[in-house]
Design an enzyme around this catalytic site. Structure first.
Site, PDB file in Angstrom:
ATOM      1  N   ARG A   2       0.826  -1.216   0.000  1.00 34.90           N
ATOM      2  CA  ARG A   2       0.000   0.000   0.000  1.00 34.90           C
ATOM      3  C   ARG A   2       0.861   1.267   0.000  1.00 34.90           C
ATOM      4  NH1 ARG A   2      -2.430  -3.733  -0.636  1.00 34.90           N
ATOM      5  NH2 ARG A   2      -4.332  -4.465   0.353  1.00 34.90           N
ATOM      6  N   SER A  38     -10.490  -0.903   4.428  1.00 35.27           N
ATOM      7  CA  SER A  38      -9.617  -1.236   5.565  1.00 35.27           C
ATOM      8  C   SER A  38      -9.022   0.045   6.123  1.00 35.27           C
ATOM      9  CB  SER A  38      -8.485  -2.140   5.111  1.00 35.27           C
ATOM     10  OG  SER A  38      -9.021  -3.283   4.519  1.00 35.27           O
ATOM     11  N   GLU A  56      -4.127   2.881   6.979  1.00 33.90           N
ATOM     12  CA  GLU A  56      -3.964   2.801   5.523  1.00 33.90           C
ATOM     13  C   GLU A  56      -4.619   4.044   4.902  1.00 33.90           C
ATOM     14  OE1 GLU A  56      -5.219  -0.965   3.745  1.00 33.90           O
ATOM     15  OE2 GLU A  56      -5.857   0.111   1.950  1.00 33.90           O
TER      16      GLU A  56
HETATM   17  C1  LIG Z   1     -15.389  -0.454   0.709  1.00 38.80           C
HETATM   18  C2  LIG Z   1     -13.944  -0.238   0.368  1.00 38.80           C
HETATM   19  C3  LIG Z   1     -13.141  -1.324   0.105  1.00 38.80           C
HETATM   20  C4  LIG Z   1     -11.783  -1.153  -0.208  1.00 38.80           C
HETATM   21  N1  LIG Z   1     -11.030  -2.251  -0.480  1.00 38.80           N
HETATM   22  C5  LIG Z   1      -9.719  -2.100  -0.808  1.00 38.80           C
HETATM   23  C6  LIG Z   1      -8.904  -3.243  -1.124  1.00 38.80           C
HETATM   24  O1  LIG Z   1      -9.373  -4.383  -1.137  1.00 38.80           O
HETATM   25  N2  LIG Z   1      -7.596  -3.023  -1.404  1.00 38.80           N
HETATM   26  C7  LIG Z   1      -7.047  -1.772  -1.437  1.00 38.80           C
HETATM   27  O2  LIG Z   1      -5.847  -1.659  -1.724  1.00 38.80           O
HETATM   28  N3  LIG Z   1      -7.794  -0.680  -1.153  1.00 38.80           N
HETATM   29  C8  LIG Z   1      -9.110  -0.816  -0.843  1.00 38.80           C
HETATM   30  N4  LIG Z   1      -9.872   0.287  -0.541  1.00 38.80           N
HETATM   31  C9  LIG Z   1      -9.240   1.614  -0.523  1.00 38.80           C
HETATM   32  C10 LIG Z   1      -9.401   2.404  -1.838  1.00 38.80           C
HETATM   33  O3  LIG Z   1     -10.332   1.796  -2.682  1.00 38.80           O
HETATM   34  C11 LIG Z   1      -8.061   2.511  -2.585  1.00 38.80           C
HETATM   35  O4  LIG Z   1      -7.082   3.098  -1.780  1.00 38.80           O
HETATM   36  C12 LIG Z   1      -8.200   3.310  -3.899  1.00 38.80           C
HETATM   37  O5  LIG Z   1      -7.004   3.231  -4.630  1.00 38.80           O
HETATM   38  C13 LIG Z   1      -8.527   4.768  -3.649  1.00 38.80           C
HETATM   39  O6  LIG Z   1      -8.877   5.303  -4.890  1.00 38.80           O
HETATM   40  P1  LIG Z   1      -9.554   6.726  -5.017  1.00 38.80           P
HETATM   41  O7  LIG Z   1      -9.662   7.018  -6.464  1.00 38.80           O
HETATM   42  O8  LIG Z   1     -10.798   6.779  -4.225  1.00 38.80           O
HETATM   43  O9  LIG Z   1      -8.425   7.656  -4.364  1.00 38.80           O
HETATM   44  P2  LIG Z   1      -8.567   8.752  -3.221  1.00 38.80           P
HETATM   45  O10 LIG Z   1      -9.031   8.096  -1.975  1.00 38.80           O
HETATM   46  O11 LIG Z   1      -9.349   9.910  -3.708  1.00 38.80           O
HETATM   47  O12 LIG Z   1      -7.037   9.166  -3.057  1.00 38.80           O
HETATM   48  C14 LIG Z   1      -6.102   8.287  -2.484  1.00 38.80           C
HETATM   49  C15 LIG Z   1      -4.724   8.939  -2.463  1.00 38.80           C
HETATM   50  O13 LIG Z   1      -4.234   9.045  -3.784  1.00 38.80           O
HETATM   51  C16 LIG Z   1      -3.959  10.421  -4.112  1.00 38.80           C
HETATM   52  N5  LIG Z   1      -4.324  10.557  -5.523  1.00 38.80           N
HETATM   53  C17 LIG Z   1      -5.519  10.269  -6.082  1.00 38.80           C
HETATM   54  N6  LIG Z   1      -5.455  10.423  -7.412  1.00 38.80           N
HETATM   55  C18 LIG Z   1      -4.199  10.840  -7.692  1.00 38.80           C
HETATM   56  C19 LIG Z   1      -3.514  11.172  -8.902  1.00 38.80           C
HETATM   57  N7  LIG Z   1      -4.102  11.089 -10.100  1.00 38.80           N
HETATM   58  N8  LIG Z   1      -2.238  11.573  -8.810  1.00 38.80           N
HETATM   59  C20 LIG Z   1      -1.610  11.642  -7.614  1.00 38.80           C
HETATM   60  N9  LIG Z   1      -2.206  11.341  -6.438  1.00 38.80           N
HETATM   61  C21 LIG Z   1      -3.486  10.935  -6.484  1.00 38.80           C
HETATM   62  C22 LIG Z   1      -4.800  11.217  -3.154  1.00 38.80           C
HETATM   63  O14 LIG Z   1      -4.267  12.508  -2.953  1.00 38.80           O
HETATM   64  C23 LIG Z   1      -4.723  10.363  -1.915  1.00 38.80           C
HETATM   65  O15 LIG Z   1      -3.509  10.571  -1.236  1.00 38.80           O
HETATM   66  C24 LIG Z   1     -11.224   0.150  -0.250  1.00 38.80           C
HETATM   67  C25 LIG Z   1     -12.051   1.256   0.012  1.00 38.80           C
HETATM   68  C26 LIG Z   1     -13.403   1.067   0.314  1.00 38.80           C
HETATM   69  C27 LIG Z   1     -14.265   2.259   0.572  1.00 38.80           C
END
Ligand SMILES: Cc1cc2nc3c(=O)[nH]c(=O)nc-3n(C[C@H](O)[C@H](O)[C@H](O)COP(=O)(O)OP(=O)(O)OC[C@H]3O[C@@H](n4cnc5c(N)ncnc54)[C@H](O)[C@@H]3O)c2cc1C
Length: 324
Positions: free
Chosen positions: A155, A225, A320
């Protein structure tokens, strides 16, 4: 002030929320808001806003994908940062391309998948990413980074380390296999998929398992998580294993990974609430918003859980979720 999308369902606002449709528009926004505090987000599914955001939130509306290259065994697919990751995976599975099926149903967008190195069921984004294209915020130049240079770990990546707030991921290239090489050793995936699965069977099995364990964010706000699974020295694991029957564990990076969910459950947190926040009864690694949680409720619950795992096991669990 504009509401910030976040899957925790917290009522938080930003001074400015701006979307762009191509890299030139992104450059213009960076010029326009020079001097402001800037945060690029995806779907807000791994963010905990501790307050309103006094700055500019950027979000991508770039949502195209294209095949870059193909040989007998592999296809290289480049996706723009605003593509919904699970929509991409659904399409790839539909085309019979394998490599990302275990990552099915993870919320969020392509850009963040390369920042977070998302992972599930024994597969991580880094296993399929070959290149990440970024826009350097200082000089607004595009740079292509090879996956080997992205410092991928559990992660984590260079984008959460030395390049945090210094560049924006604009495109991610993934390498998919034409032949299925099923990764079924994690959890109960093998028994769920049955014999001779197709790539779509594996995707469907992953989605079924996830739906049983994890709350739908449309119904109950969460960021998935909340904590990372800690990796402890073997001696520390053995000391714990001597005291408890069947401690779940995985060998990793020369140490032993113990699921944070197990540690939290042993501390009695499963189902407990603090204000509007709850430690989710079906999966204690997830903290949920019961409907009216404030950022403080979630911060306080997370801190109390960390403290009791520290007190009981002498293990530090770290979030995380990104605190903003
Ligand atoms: C129900 C649920 C289940 C999940 N299950 C998992 C799982 O199984 N495994 C897992 O790894 N994660 C899981 N996650 C966490 C999440 O889905 C991941 O971390 C995902 O990658 C976040 O994507 P996002 O587009 O919402 O990013 P955001 O939450 O909006 O951003 C995450 C981070 O990335 C940065 N960021 C976003 N886009 C960019 C970009 N283009 N350039 C630079 N920085 C950027 C943001 O500033 C922030 O620091 C889960 C979340 C939920 C709600």
């Amino acid at each position: 002030m504009t509401n910030i999308p976040n899957t925790f369902g917290l009522n938080v606002r930003a001074k400015i929320f701006a979307e762009y449709h191509n890299v030139d528009e992104l450059r213009e926004l960076l010029d326009r808001y020079q001097g402001e505090r800037i945060l690029h987000i995806g779907a807000g599914s791994n963010l905990l806003f501790t307050n309103d955001f006094d700055g500019v939130i950027l979000h991508s509306a770039m949502r195209r994908c294209r095949a870059l290259q193909e040989d007998d065994d592999h296809v290289l697919i480049e996706a723009e940062n605003g593509v919904v990751l699970d929509e991409l995976i659904a399409q790839l599975c539909d085309m019979g391309l394998s490599g990302m099926e275990n990552l099915s149903y993870i919320p969020g967008e392509v850009g963040a998948s390369a920042v977070q190195n998302v992972g599930a069921y024994g597969v991580e984004a880094k296993d399929v990413i070959t290149e990440v294209r970024v826009l350097r915020m200082a000089d607004k130049q595009e740079v292509v980074m090879r996956a080997e240079d992205c410092q991928y770990g559990y992660r984590s990546s260079i984008f959460k380390g030395e390049l945090r707030d210094k560049c924006i991921v604009t495109h991610v290239t993934y390498r998919l296999n034409k032949q299925l090489d099923p990764q079924l050793d994690y959890g109960n995936l093998r028994s769920e998929v049955g014999d001779n699965p197709t790539v779509m069977d594996i995707r469907n099995a992953v989605i079924r398992i996830r739906k049983q364990k994890l709350p739908e964010v449309s119904e109950l706000g969460s960021a998935g998580s909340f904590f990372k699974n800690p990796i402890v020295p073997r001696e520390q694991y053995e000391a714990i294993a001597a005291q408890y029957e069947r401690v779940p564990h995985y060998e990793q990076d020369g140490g032993v990974k113990i699921p944070a969910a197990w540690l939290i459950e042993q501390c009695g947190w499963k189902g407990k609430t603090m204000g509007g926040a709850q430690c989710y009864p079906k999966q204690p690694l997830v903290l949920v918003n019961l409907g009216n949680a404030t950022p403080e409720d979630i911060i306080n619950l997370a801190a109390a859980i960390c403290q009791s795992v520290q007190d009981k096991f002498n293990i530090t669990i770290s979030p995380e979720v990104n605190y903003i």
